[in-house]
Motif scaffolding. Structure first.
Motif, PDB file in Angstrom:
ATOM      1  N   CYS A  91      11.537  -0.778   7.816  1.00  0.00           N
ATOM      2  CA  CYS A  91      10.629  -1.535   8.674  1.00  0.00           C
ATOM      3  C   CYS A  91      10.189  -0.699   9.876  1.00  0.00           C
ATOM      4  O   CYS A  91      10.855   0.275  10.272  1.00  0.00           O
ATOM      5  CB  CYS A  91      11.305  -2.820   9.153  1.00  0.00           C
ATOM      6  SG  CYS A  91      11.698  -3.897   7.761  1.00  0.00           S
ATOM      7  N   THR A  92       9.080  -1.124  10.441  1.00  0.00           N
ATOM      8  CA  THR A  92       8.471  -0.337  11.518  1.00  0.00           C
ATOM      9  C   THR A  92       9.325  -0.319  12.778  1.00  0.00           C
ATOM     10  O   THR A  92       9.125   0.529  13.646  1.00  0.00           O
ATOM     11  CB  THR A  92       7.083  -0.901  11.865  1.00  0.00           C
ATOM     12  OG1 THR A  92       7.195  -2.306  12.060  1.00  0.00           O
ATOM     13  CG2 THR A  92       6.087  -0.599  10.771  1.00  0.00           C
ATOM     14  N   ASP A  93      10.239  -1.255  12.910  1.00  0.00           N
ATOM     15  CA  ASP A  93      11.098  -1.224  14.097  1.00  0.00           C
ATOM     16  C   ASP A  93      12.329  -0.343  13.889  1.00  0.00           C
ATOM     17  O   ASP A  93      13.167  -0.218  14.773  1.00  0.00           O
ATOM     18  CB  ASP A  93      11.529  -2.648  14.488  1.00  0.00           C
ATOM     19  CG  ASP A  93      12.257  -3.350  13.350  1.00  0.00           C
ATOM     20  OD1 ASP A  93      12.268  -2.803  12.216  1.00  0.00           O
ATOM     21  OD2 ASP A  93      12.793  -4.449  13.575  1.00  0.00           O
ATOM     22  N   ASP A  94      12.441   0.257  12.699  1.00  0.00           N
ATOM     23  CA  ASP A  94      13.615   1.089  12.436  1.00  0.00           C
ATOM     24  C   ASP A  94      13.239   2.204  11.455  1.00  0.00           C
ATOM     25  O   ASP A  94      13.828   2.340  10.381  1.00  0.00           O
ATOM     26  CB  ASP A  94      14.730   0.194  11.852  1.00  0.00           C
ATOM     27  CG  ASP A  94      16.021   0.975  11.698  1.00  0.00           C
ATOM     28  OD1 ASP A  94      16.181   1.999  12.401  1.00  0.00           O
ATOM     29  OD2 ASP A  94      16.857   0.578  10.857  1.00  0.00           O
ATOM     30  N   GLU A 100       7.120   8.672  10.785  1.00  0.00           N
ATOM     31  CA  GLU A 100       6.182   7.947  11.651  1.00  0.00           C
ATOM     32  C   GLU A 100       4.728   8.145  11.199  1.00  0.00           C
ATOM     33  O   GLU A 100       3.946   7.190  11.140  1.00  0.00           O
ATOM     34  CB  GLU A 100       6.335   8.398  13.121  1.00  0.00           C
ATOM     35  CG  GLU A 100       7.649   8.008  13.763  1.00  0.00           C
ATOM     36  CD  GLU A 100       8.768   9.006  13.468  1.00  0.00           C
ATOM     37  OE1 GLU A 100       8.535   9.961  12.686  1.00  0.00           O
ATOM     38  OE2 GLU A 100       9.888   8.833  14.002  1.00  0.00           O
ATOM     39  N   GLN A 115       5.105  -0.300  16.789  1.00  0.00           N
ATOM     40  CA  GLN A 115       6.369  -0.671  17.424  1.00  0.00           C
ATOM     41  C   GLN A 115       6.223  -1.841  18.385  1.00  0.00           C
ATOM     42  O   GLN A 115       7.211  -2.433  18.798  1.00  0.00           O
ATOM     43  CB  GLN A 115       6.958   0.557  18.124  1.00  0.00           C
ATOM     44  CG  GLN A 115       7.557   1.503  17.081  1.00  0.00           C
ATOM     45  CD  GLN A 115       7.928   2.865  17.619  1.00  0.00           C
ATOM     46  OE1 GLN A 115       7.534   3.229  18.730  1.00  0.00           O
ATOM     47  NE2 GLN A 115       8.664   3.627  16.842  1.00  0.00           N
ATOM     48  N   GLN A 116       4.968  -2.163  18.731  1.00  0.00           N
ATOM     49  CA  GLN A 116       4.750  -3.299  19.635  1.00  0.00           C
ATOM     50  C   GLN A 116       4.422  -4.589  18.887  1.00  0.00           C
ATOM     51  O   GLN A 116       4.129  -5.604  19.507  1.00  0.00           O
ATOM     52  CB  GLN A 116       3.603  -2.968  20.601  1.00  0.00           C
ATOM     53  CG  GLN A 116       4.007  -1.952  21.656  1.00  0.00           C
ATOM     54  CD  GLN A 116       2.809  -1.384  22.395  1.00  0.00           C
ATOM     55  OE1 GLN A 116       1.703  -1.877  22.238  1.00  0.00           O
ATOM     56  NE2 GLN A 116       3.050  -0.360  23.185  1.00  0.00           N
ATOM     57  N   SER A 119       6.278  -8.888  14.947  1.00  0.00           N
ATOM     58  CA  SER A 119       7.268  -8.812  13.869  1.00  0.00           C
ATOM     59  C   SER A 119       7.036  -7.514  13.120  1.00  0.00           C
ATOM     60  O   SER A 119       5.882  -7.111  12.916  1.00  0.00           O
ATOM     61  CB  SER A 119       7.140 -10.015  12.931  1.00  0.00           C
ATOM     62  OG  SER A 119       5.817 -10.100  12.466  1.00  0.00           O
ATOM     63  N   PRO A 120       8.087  -6.853  12.706  1.00  0.00           N
ATOM     64  CA  PRO A 120       7.918  -5.551  12.064  1.00  0.00           C
ATOM     65  C   PRO A 120       7.294  -5.671  10.678  1.00  0.00           C
ATOM     66  O   PRO A 120       7.414  -6.693  10.014  1.00  0.00           O
ATOM     67  CB  PRO A 120       9.339  -5.012  11.970  1.00  0.00           C
ATOM     68  CG  PRO A 120      10.198  -6.229  11.957  1.00  0.00           C
ATOM     69  CD  PRO A 120       9.499  -7.267  12.773  1.00  0.00           C
ATOM     70  N   CYS A 122       7.239  -4.073   6.827  1.00  0.00           N
ATOM     71  CA  CYS A 122       8.250  -3.403   6.005  1.00  0.00           C
ATOM     72  C   CYS A 122       7.652  -2.899   4.698  1.00  0.00           C
ATOM     73  O   CYS A 122       6.731  -3.509   4.157  1.00  0.00           O
ATOM     74  CB  CYS A 122       9.382  -4.372   5.669  1.00  0.00           C
ATOM     75  SG  CYS A 122      10.172  -5.056   7.141  1.00  0.00           S
TER      76      CYS A 122
END
Lengths: 313, 807
Positions: A91-94, A100, A115-116, A119-120, A122
């Motif tokens: 997911c984009t938050d991890d 990237e 990252q903003q 909700s991420p 995936c």
């Protein structure tokens, strides 16, 4: 292809006569939500599967609706006939380090924007090297979601090598020119391609207006053809009259990906839909999915031919 | 069973042939031609009527009539709409009489309203024709014209049961049939594409057309090859009395017609041409330095006809039509150019022979050629697409009038079709790409028929006929059999003349009229038809790109039937005509392209491999009310109809409405002759909106927004309605001069005549839907993305002025 050109030509002519275009609200019956699969596996790379859901034509189209359409609770496996791997959700938050740029290209957003997000987003993938794409192998994708099972297979065919790829300046200007390539097509195979271009410094490849073609027109022929520069259209360093050309001194990388016939069929119809959507002179085209079980989208395997050109005479 | 039916019909006709011999001593025949006294042209559908017996006959397409009566002396009336009735006393006591008659006014003679009659008075009730409509070109010219161009087909679209394809479109749908199911004939030559400018104008130049006859139900056995209708357009023959010129200057086009005698009262010619000047106007807008210089559009067409009487029994006619549309587009900045010419060429040679007072023969040879070409060039890459059809046709038709009760016709025809559905060539610089061989398909089509229209008694008239048709698809031809992904394609080669597939069948036709009173009748009809040509369309609207394709081993012949029943009632001495008709039509083996099919090249493929086949049906009820005579004339037509299709391979095999399924269709046409100088007219149309297929949902793949379309034709556009108006000013028709014989002042018709037609199209500026599309605007990631359904409308209020002249 000529029908597409024709359709566009006639549409533009008829629109000359049109007195007005206005927004209307009419009933469009028959909506049903469907799973959308955007999956690929490339030679030497891991499988990447993005899952989302189709949205009602009158559904909200803001960023939240777009984000809300992604599916993150499916069980996804890929098999090469010998090994089967359950894909992990990234997911984009991890994001794993080094991925990237790939995420930016995949979602069309900068890493900061990703990252903003509230909700991420995936994707499903696997870093198991045994499941990295290999030429000659057939990969089966299985998705379980909401009690339904969706499956598809794709094969990575051997890449096609271009005889040469070179830059030649225009007759009236030595500073700009096209790339010229020579292809000797194998008459005994059905060859379906996607081509992309990037500068050496770019993290990802850029697709041209229509990146897909096959050898129906030139099966078994040997010929030279020109390649325009898709990068120049979004690059402010190119003047208006330089768009489409490569400048002397550019170093570019061309990627020619080969795929199967069913997968090509998806992309060909997709491009047709993108080009002709809305024209009354074109038949409404549903893009034919190669996913069994009632999902939309595609599962495609690519082989890769890469060539680097330094634009010098 | 079919054979028995044919046998019975033969027996019936043999009975007919034996009748005159048995009663030869009691009956004699009057026969001849009826023509116009003004220009000598033959008058079709003119009437010869015997009031004392209440019997009559009607002239055929060539102005020939034959009427057998008991021996005696009769006063006979010769009638034709808009012309003065001529009465003659004929002695049929001892022998047959041949009498050629001229009707109307001598050139220059003045018309008196009271002697001008409705020659078709009561025909709608009395004739056995069901679903037939005849329009005189003068009627058509009085109605409002789009951009000043008088249009035959747009007028037909005002009749019940006939619908237009779309705003301004020329394609027409008859009782739920497709546009390919209409047999469009210009002087008996088949017209495969009856439109100019993507369908906004008809190929029929009103100055060259004499009359128009539409058969939308109960097709008689002398017609075949199409399921839905026959549209016969007859060209003027040319003035055989004197040389004359007529023309018109309009907003976007001009016309000029020359006609005159080849030899007075023996033969005449007519040449008529028309050209648009949109390209000239475009040049004024697009400068030579513009990147779009060279873009433009024009069409032209030319009609020509010669006729000559070889003797009292023989006439020949040679007619020709050639028309072409040329669309060019250039974008020099983009290095792109395109050109798209298309058009029809038609030639017809006909020979009429009168064997005797009762037997008439017409032999026709026609050649029809329709070609469409599209070429585009992007830098060094050039691609060309060519499609077309050529027909070589010969037919012979006999008309036999054994007595006053029977009118028998029989004949045969043969057509050699050459289809080029798709020929593609492409090149990059000097390299010519393999686009496969130009697909050409060859076929033979034959038919013989026999029909008899007879009166069983004073009330019941029957038209019974039988047509046998056959079709052979022959080589040379390469049949590609497409394998799926796992199997290679294979091919079968056929040599020149090899029979690939043979189809044949019987087509029974039956219609009747039963008089329920002096001014009312019930009519019914049944027609069974084969059709061996298919028109396949990729687009939601009719275009010249639509591909004509023959019946092959894969594409079966279309088979259809239509049953109809109507009640006809006239009021106030036939001044008002009213009718109601119901119909049911069934169609099999109709053709569509597969979902997502996109004919591209011909590499190892046949176009029919991309086709799917299904069936359709249509039913409806039509109401028609007409005021035929007087200063105020016009009609109201209303149709309620339903048209559906079912294809196993389309729409998941479920029934869907045809794209022109139209529940309600109302047309009103009215003309009022205000005085000698002004005629006002107006038309109003209301129709349920066309169906179309729109996306029900969207999704994203690789950052591309894609649509998923719902059930076929499940969305309906807003209703279509429009009011048009026209006012035509005519100059003074007569001038005063002194009669040298009597010295008195008399009024004579002026040689030079002018009129100015002012038309307003779409008076209240209704934005009618031409098509709808889903528009996407903005960017997901900027937060301004929006999807919306947009409606495109074509023509706003359009006034136009046309000056017409004649001398």
């Amino acid at each position: 292809m000529e029908f597409r050109i024709l359709s566009a030509a006639i549409a533009s002519f008829v629109l000359l006569f049109s007195s007005c275009t206005k927004e209307v609200k009419i009933d469009i019956p028959g909506y049903k939500e469907q799973l959308v699969v955007d999956g690929s596996i490339r030679e030497g790379e891991p499988p990447i599967i993005l899952l989302s859901k189709s949205q009602n034509i009158y559904a909200p189209t803001d960023i939240n609706a777009y984000l809300g359409s992604f599916v993150g609770d499916a069980v996804v496996t890929v098999s090469d006939g010998t090994n089967t791997v359950t894909l992990s959700k990234i997911c984009t938050d991890d994001l794993p380090p080094g991925t990237e740029a790939y995420a930016e290209a995949l979602f069309g957003m900068s890493i900061q924007e990703l990252q903003q997000l509230p909700s991420p987003l995936c994707v499903y993938t696997s870093f198991d090297p045994t499941m990295f794409g290999q030429v000659g192998k057939t990969y089966t994708l299985t998705i379980n979601h909401d009690g339904k099972t969706y499956t598809s297979t794709t094969t990575i065919y051997p890449p096609v090598v271009l005889d040469y790829l070179t830059w030649k300046p225009e007759a009236n200007s030595s500073s700009i020119g096209y790339l010229y390539s020579f292809m000797t097509d194998n008459a005994s195979t059905s060859d379906n391609f996607m081509w992309e271009m990037k500068k050496v410094s770019d993290p990802m490849f850029t697709k041209p207006f229509n990146p897909y073609f096959n050898d129906a027109f030139f099966n078994g022929l040997a010929f030279e053809f020109t390649i325009y520069n898709p990068l120049s259209f979004n690059d402010s360093t190119y003047a208006e009259n330089e768009r489409g050309y490569y400048k002397q001194g550019d170093t570019v990388l061309m990627r020619l990906s080969r795929m199967g016939k069913k997968e090509y069929n998806f992309f060909e119809k997709k491009i047709n839909q993108v080009f002709s959507s809305g024209s009354p002179f074109a038949t409404p085209i549903n893009v034919p999915s190669n996913i069994e079980g009632g999902a939309l989208g595609v599962w495609v395997g690519y082989s890769t031919y890469l060539d680097t050109v330094i634009c010098q005479p | 069973m079919k054979f028995n039916l044919f046998l019975n019909l033969l027996v019936l006709v043999c009975g007919v042939f034996s009748t005159p011999a048995a009663f030869a001593q009691d009956k004699h025949t009057i026969s001849g031609y009826i023509s116009s006294s003004a220009n000598g042209e033959a008058l079709n559908s003119a009437k010869i009527y015997v009031p004392s017996l209440n019997k009559g006959a009607i002239t055929n397409n060539y102005g020939f009539y034959s009427l057998t009566l008991p021996s005696g002396i009769y006063e006979i009336e010769f009638r034709c709409t808009g012309l003065t009735t001529v009465k003659k006393t004929i002695d049929l006591s001892t022998e047959n009489v041949t009498l050629n008659t001229e009707l109307g006014l001598k050139d220059g003679e003045k018309v008196f309203e009271e002697v001008v009659v409705n020659g078709k008075k009561g025909d709608n009730v009395n004739s056995a024709n069901l679903g037939q409509m005849e329009l005189n070109i003068d009627q058509i010219k009085r109605l409002p014209a789009f951009m000043g161009e008088v249009d035959v087909i747009k007028t037909l679209q005002l009749l019940p049961g006939v619908s237009s394809v779309s705003e301004g479109g020329q394609g027409f749908y008859v009782r739920g049939g497709g546009p390919d199911q209409n047999l469009v004939l210009l002087d008996e030559g088949v017209v495969y594409n009856a439109s100019h400018l993507f369908g906004f104008f008809s190929v029929f130049n009103s100055d060259a057309v004499r009359n128009v006859n539409l058969i939308k139900g109960g097709m008689p056995a002398n017609y075949g090859g199409r399921l839905s209708s026959v549209l016969e357009v007859n060209m003027n023959e040319g003035n055989n009395k004197r040389f004359s010129v007529k023309g018109g200057l309009g907003a976007i086009s001009s016309r000029l017609t020359l006609e005159g005698p080849l030899k007075k009262d023996r033969g005449s010619f007519i040449v008529s041409g028309r050209r648009t000047y949109i390209d000239v106007l475009a040049k004024a807008v697009i400068s030579d330095t513009s990147p779009f210089a060279g873009s433009g559009y024009f069409f032209y067409d030319m009609n020509a006809k010669l006729n000559y009487k070889l003797g009292e029994k023989d006439r020949i006619f040679l007619s020709g039509y050639y028309g072409k549309d040329v669309f060019t587009f250039a974008d020099r900045d983009g290095g792109f150019s395109a050109d798209m010419p298309w058009g029809n060429g038609i030639a017809a040679l006909r020979w009429n022979h009168v064997f005797n007072a009762k037997l008439f023969m017409n032999v026709t040879s026609t050649f029809s050629d329709y070609r469409f070409k599209f070429g585009s060039q992007q830098d060094e890459f050039r691609i060309e697409f060519l499609s077309g059809i050529q027909d070589y046709c010969t037919k012979v038709d006999f008309s036999y009038y054994p007595n006053d009760k029977h009118r028998v016709k029989w004949g045969a025809n043969y057509i050699y079709h050459v289809f080029t559905p798709s020929s593609v060539s492409a090149s990059q610089d000097t390299v010519v790409f393999n686009t496969g061989n130009a697909q050409q398909l060859f076929s033979h089509e034959e038919a013989i028929y026999l029909m008899d229209e007879f009166d069983l008694n004073d009330r019941l008239r029957i038209n019974a006929g039988l047509r046998y048709t056959a079709f052979q698809h022959v080589g040379p031809f390469t049949r590609y059999i497409k394998g799926d992904i796992s199997k290679p394609d294979t091919a079968i080669e056929y040599g020149a003349g090899d029979l690939i597939k043979f189809y044949h069948g019987l087509e029974p036709r039956l219609s009747f009229r039963y008089l329920t009173g002096e001014h009312s009748s019930i009519k019914g009809g049944y027609a069974y038809n084969y059709q061996f040509v298919h028109l396949t369309s990729l687009s939601a609207v009719s275009l010249p790109t639509d591909i004509w394709y023959p019946t092959t081993d894969i594409a079966k012949p279309q088979i259809g039937f239509q049953a109809s029943l109507g009640y006809f009632q006239n009021f106030f001495s036939d001044k008002y005509e009213a009718s109601v008709e119901v119909y049911y039509k069934g169609m099999n083996n109709i053709v569509e392209f597969k979902e997502g099919a996109l004919p591209g090249d011909n590499v190892n493929d046949n176009t029919d491999n991309l086709m799917v086949f299904g069936k359709g049906w249509a039913y409806g009820v039509e109401f028609f009310f007409k005021k035929a005579v007087g200063k105020f004339t016009g009609w109201i037509g209303y149709t309620w109809a339903k048209t559906e299709r079912k294809f196993p391979d389309l729409n998941n095999g479920e029934v869907f409405p045809a794209k022109y399924d139209r529940r309600h269709d109302l047309s009103i046409a009215a003309t009022y002759m205000l005085n000698d100088h002004w005629t006002l007219s107006s038309t109003f149309i209301y129709a349920t909106g066309n169906t179309l297929t729109l996306p029900t949902s969207w999704y994203v793949q690789d950052q591309n927004l894609l649509f998923n379309y719902g059930a076929r034709n499940s969305t309906r556009m807003a209703p279509y309605h429009r009011l048009d108006f026209s006012a035509t000013w005519y100059d003074k028709a007569y001038k005063t001069k002194t009669d040298p014989a009597t010295g008195k002042e008399i009024e004579v018709k002026k040689r030079l005549r002018n009129n100015i037609a002012i038309s307003v199209y779409n008076v209240y500026n209704r934005a009618n839907p031409f098509f709808l599309y889903v528009d996407n605007d903005g960017d997901f990631f900027n937060g301004d993305f929006k999807l919306s359904v947009k409606q495109v409308s074509l023509f706003p209020i359009i006034p136009s002025v046309t000056w017409n002249f004649e001398f």
